[in-house]
Design an enzyme around this catalytic site. Sequence first.
Site, PDB file in Angstrom:
ATOM      1  N   SER A  17       0.843  -1.189   0.000  1.00  0.00           N
ATOM      2  CA  SER A  17       0.000   0.000   0.000  1.00  0.00           C
ATOM      3  C   SER A  17       0.882   1.244   0.000  1.00  0.00           C
ATOM      4  O   SER A  17       2.110   1.155   0.067  1.00  0.00           O
ATOM      5  CB  SER A  17      -0.925   0.014   1.232  1.00  0.00           C
ATOM      6  OG  SER A  17      -0.157   0.094   2.430  1.00  0.00           O
ATOM      7  N   ILE A  19       3.080   4.582  -0.506  1.00  0.00           N
ATOM      8  CA  ILE A  19       4.152   4.964  -1.416  1.00  0.00           C
ATOM      9  C   ILE A  19       4.791   3.736  -2.051  1.00  0.00           C
ATOM     10  O   ILE A  19       5.134   3.743  -3.230  1.00  0.00           O
ATOM     11  CB  ILE A  19       5.203   5.823  -0.686  1.00  0.00           C
ATOM     12  CG1 ILE A  19       4.595   7.162  -0.250  1.00  0.00           C
ATOM     13  CG2 ILE A  19       6.425   6.071  -1.575  1.00  0.00           C
ATOM     14  CD1 ILE A  19       5.492   7.987   0.661  1.00  0.00           C
ATOM     15  N   ASP A  63       8.396 -10.605   6.974  1.00  0.00           N
ATOM     16  CA  ASP A  63       8.503  -9.675   8.090  1.00  0.00           C
ATOM     17  C   ASP A  63       9.972  -9.292   8.198  1.00  0.00           C
ATOM     18  O   ASP A  63      10.796 -10.064   8.705  1.00  0.00           O
ATOM     19  CB  ASP A  63       8.012 -10.343   9.378  1.00  0.00           C
ATOM     20  CG  ASP A  63       8.210  -9.467  10.607  1.00  0.00           C
ATOM     21  OD1 ASP A  63       8.717  -8.328  10.469  1.00  0.00           O
ATOM     22  OD2 ASP A  63       7.875  -9.919  11.720  1.00  0.00           O
ATOM     23  N   ASN A  90      11.743   0.557   0.747  1.00  0.00           N
ATOM     24  CA  ASN A  90      10.705   1.471   1.189  1.00  0.00           C
ATOM     25  C   ASN A  90      10.052   1.072   2.508  1.00  0.00           C
ATOM     26  O   ASN A  90       9.412   1.904   3.156  1.00  0.00           O
ATOM     27  CB  ASN A  90       9.632   1.558   0.078  1.00  0.00           C
ATOM     28  CG  ASN A  90       8.395   2.286   0.507  1.00  0.00           C
ATOM     29  OD1 ASN A  90       8.354   3.508   0.516  1.00  0.00           O
ATOM     30  ND2 ASN A  90       7.357   1.541   0.871  1.00  0.00           N
ATOM     31  N   TYR A 155      11.254   7.607  15.372  1.00  0.00           N
ATOM     32  CA  TYR A 155      11.026   7.579  13.925  1.00  0.00           C
ATOM     33  C   TYR A 155      11.921   8.594  13.212  1.00  0.00           C
ATOM     34  O   TYR A 155      12.599   8.268  12.224  1.00  0.00           O
ATOM     35  CB  TYR A 155       9.560   7.868  13.605  1.00  0.00           C
ATOM     36  CG  TYR A 155       9.306   8.059  12.130  1.00  0.00           C
ATOM     37  CD1 TYR A 155       9.297   6.965  11.268  1.00  0.00           C
ATOM     38  CD2 TYR A 155       9.102   9.332  11.593  1.00  0.00           C
ATOM     39  CE1 TYR A 155       9.093   7.133   9.896  1.00  0.00           C
ATOM     40  CE2 TYR A 155       8.889   9.505  10.237  1.00  0.00           C
ATOM     41  CZ  TYR A 155       8.885   8.406   9.391  1.00  0.00           C
ATOM     42  OH  TYR A 155       8.686   8.574   8.041  1.00  0.00           O
ATOM     43  N   LYS A 159      14.954   7.843  10.399  1.00  0.00           N
ATOM     44  CA  LYS A 159      15.025   8.363   9.040  1.00  0.00           C
ATOM     45  C   LYS A 159      16.290   9.195   8.820  1.00  0.00           C
ATOM     46  O   LYS A 159      16.836   9.238   7.710  1.00  0.00           O
ATOM     47  CB  LYS A 159      13.766   9.175   8.712  1.00  0.00           C
ATOM     48  CG  LYS A 159      12.532   8.296   8.528  1.00  0.00           C
ATOM     49  CD  LYS A 159      12.742   7.251   7.438  1.00  0.00           C
ATOM     50  CE  LYS A 159      11.542   6.379   7.192  1.00  0.00           C
ATOM     51  NZ  LYS A 159      11.763   5.380   6.120  1.00  0.00           N
ATOM     52  N   THR A 190      -1.344   8.223   3.352  1.00  0.00           N
ATOM     53  CA  THR A 190      -1.195   6.769   3.423  1.00  0.00           C
ATOM     54  C   THR A 190      -1.699   6.277   4.776  1.00  0.00           C
ATOM     55  O   THR A 190      -2.217   7.058   5.580  1.00  0.00           O
ATOM     56  CB  THR A 190       0.282   6.362   3.253  1.00  0.00           C
ATOM     57  OG1 THR A 190       1.012   6.782   4.421  1.00  0.00           O
ATOM     58  CG2 THR A 190       0.905   7.003   2.017  1.00  0.00           C
TER      59      THR A 190
END
Length: 267
Positions: A17, A19, A63, A90, A155, A159, A190
């Site tokens: 799903s 991007i 996973d 991704n 998070y 990144k 998303t």
Amino acid sequence: MSETTVRPLALVTGASSGIGLELAVQFAEHGFDLIVAAEDAELEGAARRLRELGAAVSPVRADLTRREDVEKLVAAVRGAGRPLDAAALNAGVGVGGRFVETDLEAELGLVTLNCAATVHLAKRIAQDMVARDEGRILFTSSVASQAPQPFQAVYGASKAFVQSFALALREELAGTAVTITTLLPGPTDTEFFDRADLTDTRLGASDKKDDPAQVAEQGFAGLMKGEATVFAGSLTSKAMGRMSALTPDTAAAKTMKPVAAPGSADT
């Protein structure tokens, strides 16, 4: 030789799903066959959509927080009977909320998926591409990589790791025919915000999120051009992303704090 054996091959992770799926669509629409990976049952529906675009598609349920599943995916790539021409790494998750209150296991899982699994998979793919002296790798980073992210502390840090790692790898591989590109989307429409428990924030509740298809189209174009970094989305998102990269970290963190604070959607 059949047509399917001469089409280039791409790998997309997190492809069920958002991007990831839209990146896979870009590859399919530009003549690639695909190996697509995700851990959820939505992957089969994504594979059907991609086959309708004319691509031969091999879905791999995996996973990627499990090392053995990363190696299972590597085995599927190496067993495809042809070289991997491009990879879009991704897969990733977020966790929102106050760090002292968020779930430790969820955040350790985030670090494993966003950082460790990315390194693991990139190692195998880059080694094969460099040995062949051909290939393209796209890392999905985020504008969150450009500044500290209060209430998404782990998070944002993950990144920043991906961004630094990818740019360093790009420099290492300068002089080879293997290119490294990072994709930095802004807030995108998303499932990310639902899964990260960010829907009660101003950031998550905004109706001005970018279209994942637009983000993927821009990311794919940048990958094909061999660009280092692609700030993707609307003109506003691109401008904000570039601005955040120039803003001192302490100031950027203060700017982000009120929009990502739990309950800020109601203020």
